[in-house]
Design an enzyme around this catalytic site. Structure first.
Site, PDB file in Angstrom:
ATOM      1  N   GLU A   1     -20.536 -35.505  30.178  1.00  0.00           N
ATOM      2  CA  GLU A   1     -20.947 -34.505  29.378  1.00  0.00           C
ATOM      3  C   GLU A   1     -21.188 -34.881  27.991  1.00  0.00           C
ATOM      4  OE1 GLU A   1     -22.671 -31.714  30.617  1.00  0.00           O
ATOM      5  OE2 GLU A   1     -20.677 -31.038  31.423  1.00  0.00           O
ATOM      6  N   HIS A   2     -22.645 -34.741  27.514  1.00  0.00           N
ATOM      7  CA  HIS A   2     -23.077 -35.319  26.192  1.00  0.00           C
ATOM      8  C   HIS A   2     -23.255 -36.919  26.090  1.00  0.00           C
ATOM      9  CE1 HIS A   2     -23.263 -31.412  24.244  1.00  0.00           C
ATOM     10  NE2 HIS A   2     -22.147 -31.116  24.681  1.00  0.00           N
TER      11      HIS A   2
ATOM     12  N   ALA B   1     -25.279 -18.795  32.775  1.00  0.00           N
ATOM     13  CA  ALA B   1     -24.252 -19.685  33.518  1.00  0.00           C
ATOM     14  C   ALA B   1     -24.379 -21.101  32.934  1.00  0.00           C
ATOM     15  CB  ALA B   1     -24.340 -19.723  35.004  1.00  0.00           C
TER      16      ALA B   1
ATOM     17  N   ASP C   1     -30.954 -33.017  33.268  1.00  0.00           N
ATOM     18  CA  ASP C   1     -31.181 -31.729  34.159  1.00  0.00           C
ATOM     19  C   ASP C   1     -32.446 -31.754  35.105  1.00  0.00           C
ATOM     20  OD1 ASP C   1     -29.008 -30.741  32.638  1.00  0.00           O
ATOM     21  OD2 ASP C   1     -30.211 -29.278  31.463  1.00  0.00           O
TER      22      ASP C   1
END
Length: 372
Positions: A30-31, A115, A164
Site C-alpha cells: 500500500e502506497h 468500499a 488499479d
C-alpha cells in the site's frame, strides 16, 4: 443480460459487443506504487460491464444504470461527474494517436460503493478494452492499463498510480498480480485461500473521512521530498533503511520507514505463497496495517477497530486496504471462524454506536475480458 437490454431500450439497436472489467483489492503493498515499489492486488468478483457500439462520428453517448438519463458528448470536455472517466479514455486513446471515433455505451456496475475497490479503474478499463477491440488498436493488457491511468491522471485529474488499472486489466482467476511499478513487469502468483481452508473477507466500513481530501497528494509529495533529501530517484531505491532514517525526521522519516518495509513485506508474502504457506501470511497483513496506521498515518478509528476485532474473532490477519481514512479492511479467516469474525466486528462497532459494516467474501477473479 441487463446491460444489453438497457442498450436496446436506450439506442434502439443491438450493441456490437459486451465487455467486463473487475474492481480490485490490494492484498499487500500500500502506497508503494507511486514510489516505484511492489504491489500485490487481485481482481474481485465485482466490476463494470459495458455494452458498446462504435459510431461513424465523434459523438459519445453514454448511460449508466447507476445514474439517471443519457449523457451526450459532442466534445469530451463537456463530460462531468462519472462521465469524465469514460470521456478520459477516449481522450487518452486519441492523444496517443489511435483512430478512435465516437461510440454508444451503456455501463452497469456492481462494485460495492465506498468500499475502495476501484470502481473508477473498472469503468476505465471496461471502456478501454471495448474500444481496443472495436477499433482494432492491438493494445496488450498493460497498454490498456496505461491508457486508463492516463485518462484518470491527465483528464480526470486524480494522481493515482498504475496498480488499479493494471489489476483490472491483467489479473487472472485464482491468482494475485505481483507488479514492479518501476519496470511495469508483472507476474501472476497462485493464490487460492479456499484450498487451505481459508476465506478472504472484505469489510466495508462505509466511511470516508474529510481528512482524506488532499491527503493522498500530500503523502506523495512527502515521499518525493524524502527521496530528494536522500539522493535517490524514489524510495524504492533506499537500501540502507537505518542510515536513511538517521538522516530524516518527522513525517518524512515515518513515510520512508513504511514504504521500504512494505516493499519487503510484499516480497516476503510472495515467498510464503510460493512455499504454499498461505495460512502464514496473516502476520504480514497485521504488520502492514500497523505500519499504515503509525508510519504512513492513513488509517482511521473505523479501520483500526475492524482490524482489531477481526483478529480477536479468529482471523489469521487483517489490514486496511486502499488509500486510507475509510474504505475497507481485508481479513484472512479460517473457514470455521467466518461467522465469529463477522460477529466480533459487528459487536465492536455496536459498542461505539457505529452502524454495522458490510462484509463480502472475495475470491481472486479474472481480469478484463469480452463477454459477448
Amino acid at each position: 443480460m441487463r446491460v444489453v437490454e438497457a442498450f436496446r431500450e436506450t439506442f434502439q439497436a443491438e450493441p456490437e459487443g459486451v465487455w467486463h472489467a473487475p474492481g480490485r483489492v490490494n492484498l499487500i503493498g500500500e502506497h508503494t506504487d507511486y514510489n516505484d515499489g511492489f504491489v500485490l492486488p487481485f481482481a474481485v468478483p465485482w466490476g463494470v460491464t459495458a455494452a458498446v457500439s462504435p459510431r461513424q462520428d465523434d459523438v459519445v453517448r453514454l448511460r449508466s444504470l447507476q445514474a439517471d438519463g443519457v449523457v451526450t458528448l459532442g466534445t469530451l470536455d463537456e463530460a462531468e461527474g462519472w462521465a469524465r472517466y469514460v470521456a478520459g479514455v477516449f481522450w487518452a486513446l486519441r492523444e496517443a494517436g489511435h483512430p478512435v471515433r465516437g461510440a454508444d455505451l451503456v455501463v452497469d456496475g456492481d462494485v460495492p460503493q465506498g468500499a475502495g475497490l476501484s470502481s473508477s479503474a473498472a469503468l476505465e478499463v471496461a471502456v478501454c478494452v471495448a474500444l481496443n477491440d472495436l477499433y482494432g488498436l492491438a493494445l496488450d493488457g498493460m497498454g490498456v492499463a496505461l491508457a486508463a491511468r492516463r485518462a484518470e491522471n491527465d483528464f480526470v485529474g486524480m494522481p493515482c498510480g498504475i496498480m488499479d488499472q493494471a489489476a483490472s486489466a491483467l489479473a487472472q482467476e485464482g491468482r494475485a498480480l505481483f507488479m514492479d511499478c518501476r519496470s511495469l513487469a508483472t507476474r501472476n502468483v497462485p493464490f487460492d485461500p479456499a484450498a487451505h481452508g481459508l476465506r478472504l473477507l472484505i469489510i466495508n466500513t462505509g466511511v470516508r473521512h474529510a481528512l482524506a481530501d488532499g491527503q493522498y497528494a500530500r503523502r506523495r509529495q512527502e515521499c518525493e521530498n524524502a527521496a530528494k533529501r536522500l539522493g535517490v530517484a524514489s524510495l524504492r531505491d533506499v537500501t540502507d533503511l537505518a542510515g536513511a532514517l538517521g538522516r530524516l525526521d518527522g513525517d518524512e522519516r515515518r513515510r520512508v520507514q513504511h514504504v521500504v518495509t512494505e516493499n519487503h513485506r510484499v516480497e516476503a508474502l510472495i515467498g510464503l505463497l510460493r512455499a504454499g504457506a498461505v495460512r502464514e501470511i496473516g502476520a504480514l497483513l497485521n504488520a502492514s496495517h500497523l505500519s499504515l496506521r503509525d508510519q504512513f498515518q492513513v488509517s482511521c478509528p473505523e479501520l483500526d477497530v475492524a482490524v482489531e476485532a477481526s483478529v480477536r474473532g479468529g482471523a489469521r490477519g487483517a489490514r486496511m486496504t486502499g488509500g486510507g481514512f475509510g474504505g475497507s479492511v481485508i481479513t484472512l479467516v479460517p473457514e470455521e471462524r467466518v461467522e465469529a469474525v463477522r460477529d466480533s466486528v459487528t459487536a465492536a462497532y455496536a459498542e461505539r454506536g457505529w452502524a454495522a459494516p458490510e462484509t463480502y467474501p472475495a475470491t481472486p477473479s479474472a481480469g478484463a475480458r469480452r463477454l459477448a
